[in-house]
Motif scaffolding. Sequence first.
Motif, PDB file in Angstrom:
ATOM      1  N   SER A   1      87.560   3.893  41.532  1.00 51.46           N
ATOM      2  CA  SER A   1      88.218   3.478  40.282  1.00 51.46           C
ATOM      3  C   SER A   1      87.654   4.255  39.092  1.00 51.46           C
ATOM      4  CB  SER A   1      88.122   1.967  40.076  1.00 51.46           C
ATOM      5  OG  SER A   1      86.804   1.551  40.160  1.00 51.46           O
ATOM      6  N   TYR A   2      86.357   4.617  39.160  1.00 51.87           N
ATOM      7  CA  TYR A   2      85.786   5.443  38.097  1.00 51.87           C
ATOM      8  C   TYR A   2      86.491   6.796  38.041  1.00 51.87           C
ATOM      9  CZ  TYR A   2      82.530   8.489  35.668  1.00 51.87           C
ATOM     10  OH  TYR A   2      81.993   9.404  34.813  1.00 51.87           O
TER      11      TYR A   2
ATOM     12  N   TYR B   1      89.401   7.577  39.200  1.00 51.55           N
ATOM     13  CA  TYR B   1      90.791   7.367  38.810  1.00 51.55           C
ATOM     14  C   TYR B   1      90.903   7.298  37.295  1.00 51.55           C
ATOM     15  CZ  TYR B   1      95.358   5.056  38.574  1.00 51.55           C
ATOM     16  OH  TYR B   1      96.656   4.733  38.295  1.00 51.55           O
ATOM     17  N   ASN B   2      90.002   6.506  36.687  1.00 56.91           N
ATOM     18  CA  ASN B   2      90.052   6.342  35.239  1.00 56.91           C
ATOM     19  C   ASN B   2      89.771   7.644  34.510  1.00 56.91           C
ATOM     20  OD1 ASN B   2      90.801   3.691  35.248  1.00 56.91           O
ATOM     21  ND2 ASN B   2      88.680   2.942  35.370  1.00 56.91           N
ATOM     22  N   VAL B   3      88.836   8.429  35.035  1.00 54.05           N
ATOM     23  CA  VAL B   3      88.534   9.719  34.396  1.00 54.05           C
ATOM     24  C   VAL B   3      89.791  10.577  34.352  1.00 54.05           C
ATOM     25  CG1 VAL B   3      87.262  11.869  34.633  1.00 54.05           C
ATOM     26  CG2 VAL B   3      86.083   9.700  34.939  1.00 54.05           C
ATOM     27  N   GLU B   4      90.507  10.636  35.477  1.00 58.65           N
ATOM     28  CA  GLU B   4      91.710  11.469  35.531  1.00 58.65           C
ATOM     29  C   GLU B   4      92.818  10.918  34.629  1.00 58.65           C
ATOM     30  OE1 GLU B   4      93.505  13.390  38.532  1.00 58.65           O
ATOM     31  OE2 GLU B   4      91.699  14.077  39.590  1.00 58.65           O
ATOM     32  N   LYS B   5      92.924   9.570  34.667  1.00 61.41           N
ATOM     33  CA  LYS B   5      93.965   8.919  33.878  1.00 61.41           C
ATOM     34  C   LYS B   5      93.722   9.202  32.378  1.00 61.41           C
ATOM     35  CE  LYS B   5      95.994   4.326  33.287  1.00 61.41           C
ATOM     36  NZ  LYS B   5      95.730   2.900  33.486  1.00 61.41           N
ATOM     37  N   ASP B   6      92.473   9.011  31.931  1.00 61.15           N
ATOM     38  CA  ASP B   6      92.143   9.264  30.525  1.00 61.15           C
ATOM     39  C   ASP B   6      92.449  10.700  30.141  1.00 61.15           C
ATOM     40  OD1 ASP B   6      91.365   6.705  30.353  1.00 61.15           O
ATOM     41  OD2 ASP B   6      89.190   7.099  30.447  1.00 61.15           O
TER      42      ASP B   6
ATOM     43  N   GLU C   1     102.600   4.736  35.859  1.00 55.66           N
ATOM     44  CA  GLU C   1     102.930   3.445  36.463  1.00 55.66           C
ATOM     45  C   GLU C   1     103.904   3.608  37.622  1.00 55.66           C
ATOM     46  OE1 GLU C   1     101.874  -0.335  36.670  1.00 55.66           O
ATOM     47  OE2 GLU C   1     101.207   0.955  35.030  1.00 55.66           O
TER      48      GLU C   1
ATOM     49  N   SER D   1      92.955  11.460  42.985  1.00 53.59           N
ATOM     50  CA  SER D   1      91.494  11.488  43.107  1.00 53.59           C
ATOM     51  C   SER D   1      91.136  10.734  44.382  1.00 53.59           C
ATOM     52  CB  SER D   1      90.845  10.858  41.884  1.00 53.59           C
ATOM     53  OG  SER D   1      91.149   9.481  41.855  1.00 53.59           O
TER      54      SER D   1
ATOM     55  N   SER E   1      91.164   4.420  46.768  1.00 49.48           N
ATOM     56  CA  SER E   1      90.340   3.220  46.946  1.00 49.48           C
ATOM     57  C   SER E   1      90.487   2.706  48.378  1.00 49.48           C
ATOM     58  CB  SER E   1      90.792   2.139  45.973  1.00 49.48           C
ATOM     59  OG  SER E   1      92.049   1.661  46.390  1.00 49.48           O
TER      60      SER E   1
END
Lengths: 378, 287
Positions: free
Chosen positions: A59-60, A62-67, A90, A98, A101
């Motif tokens: 999830s970390y 994922y968030n890096v890529e999303k940001d 979405e 990435s 999960s």
Amino acid sequence: MKDRSIHILNFVGLGFFEPAIRLAAGEETKKNLIALFKKVLLPVLAVGLFLILWHAGSSYLYNVEKDFKIETARIASGNSGVTTELERIETGESSINSLPSPVAVLGAFKTLLADHKEINLKKEAFALKVAPLNEKNLEFNRVNADKIKEGIAAKKKPIKYTGRPSFVDQIFTSLKTVFAGFFLALFLAVPIGVVLGLSSTLRSSFNWLIQIFKPVSPVVWFLLVYMIVKTFTLEYDGDVSFIISFIAVGLCAMWATLVNTTLGVSTVDKDYINVAKVLNLGVGQKVFKIILPSSFPLIFTGLRITVSVAWMVLIAIELLSQSPGLGTFVWEEFQNGANDSNAKIIAAMFVIGGIGFLLDKLMFTVQKFVTFTEEATT
Amino acid sequence: MAYIELRNVSKSFGTGKDRTQVLSNINLEIEEGEFVAIVGFTGSGKTTLINLISGLLMPDEGQVLFKGERVTGPSHERGVIFQNYSLLPWLNVRNNVGMAVKEAFRKMSKKDRNKRVEDYVEMVNLSPAIGKLPKELSGGMRQRVSVTRALSMSPDMILMDEPLSALDALTRGNLQQEILNIWNKDKKTALLITNDVDEGILMADRIIPLKPGPKATLGPEYKVNLARPRDKAALNHNEDYKLLRNGIMEYLIQIGEQRASKKDSNHVLPDIKPIVKIPPFRRISFN
């Protein structure tokens, strides 16, 4: 019944079930509870910890890529860009590839099984459809047997399903390749090892070659086998990629067995050799009754390593040879780059690991069956 | 002519500076039907001696003659019973013995061979264990199998290399009797190597001590003129037995001390006294 099942479990290397069975039978509760804690609970906890770390890590990432994507959209087209980008993420239109999960991997695994079912249905439908045609072809072959022999008429082949193989099919292809490679390694390495072990002259003659070929990488073996097999199969229209990959797997994996067999045969206990001499055993009796049995433990250790190595290099070799197995599956998914591709790759990774584990246990059990123990192990 | 004869036999191991002569100038004659025991310390070259006679080793100098002919290798004619049994752990009793029978009687039919194996296993009372693996047998039972294996080839001579030294005293006594009983049947020539003087006196016609190596040689021989069959318990009160036993023991202790003093002369001991309150005691051991 209880002792028997425990014995069998220990025999196949699943001894960690033992405390559970003993506990169920109401034996030494405290001792078995501790054993159960050590052998079952702690491993389960370790797996759980691993899953938590994996989930957090994915999830970390994922968030890096999303940001990063949102930031890029903001720079490109302001706040409206951010909203559309969020929507696209979405709906999966803008994919974030990435580390997947654990849940995504489980989902991918289910997808793969569902896909297998679907393909099976297709295959059945196809088989129904071509059944009359195939029969007709067989009939043709039978009627025109003479002509085919003379080369006037061409033999008609049965029509096979040529659609995409499912994940499960690919597992079986891989297993087929690995077993073919393993048996090639077995039939090459054990006889050569025995001969080399018996003769110190031959051993020193071939030592250099063995030392050089032993560390050669699977990729190079594949290329080498390809160079040779290609020439031999110019007119062969069968599954050349399978031939190449199983030979390469065999050649890669045989060295552990070769070296261990040589070692085992050349270091037979002197007492046993003295027995052979005192009894005036002939060469055949000496080899089959004394030398081979006494080197079985080492030979089987070698074979166990060979199986693990074969399974390990198989993935790389299939990837190169395009033989339709798990290696190809992994590579194709990587090239594919769909939303769930990464999850499928990780799912395949666990399947590969699990099968490797089972293969090792299988060899372990076979080894226990055929090797002797010097002292009673009670 | 002697049945087996060793003429000036010497044997060395190692090369260059590490070369040590284990046996030096061994002369030995054994007549047909004679039971000879060689008694010696551990490490005195007893096993080397028996390997030379069995043909597993070749002498560096001198000759080993069996029935007047040079020994060039192992043969069925000389059965060997090893100290550590040397049974093949992957074969059961039947197959361990059967392998020997098969090699010694190649022309015999399979049925006769099986019969022979069973008869010989019966002889040492191991019939109930015929299907068992060596690891399932006790030390004494294993050595019985080893004895059976050697005898089943019907050798002209039996060589025993400390066959009983790994066994406990009780089993040892039983097996001594058993081997003697078997030997009594056809009185084959036998050579027993042992570290137990009593065992030698109980079993043999002649006892020869082996002076400890390196450069081991044979000492003076002692004839055992006790009537057979000998009873172990009765022997203890026999004056001849006591005399003979003491004679051999004294000789062995004497050469043992020679060896010990020779060794000690090389060491300079520090001038300190141990602070031990218990009086030191001396123990004589041949093991």
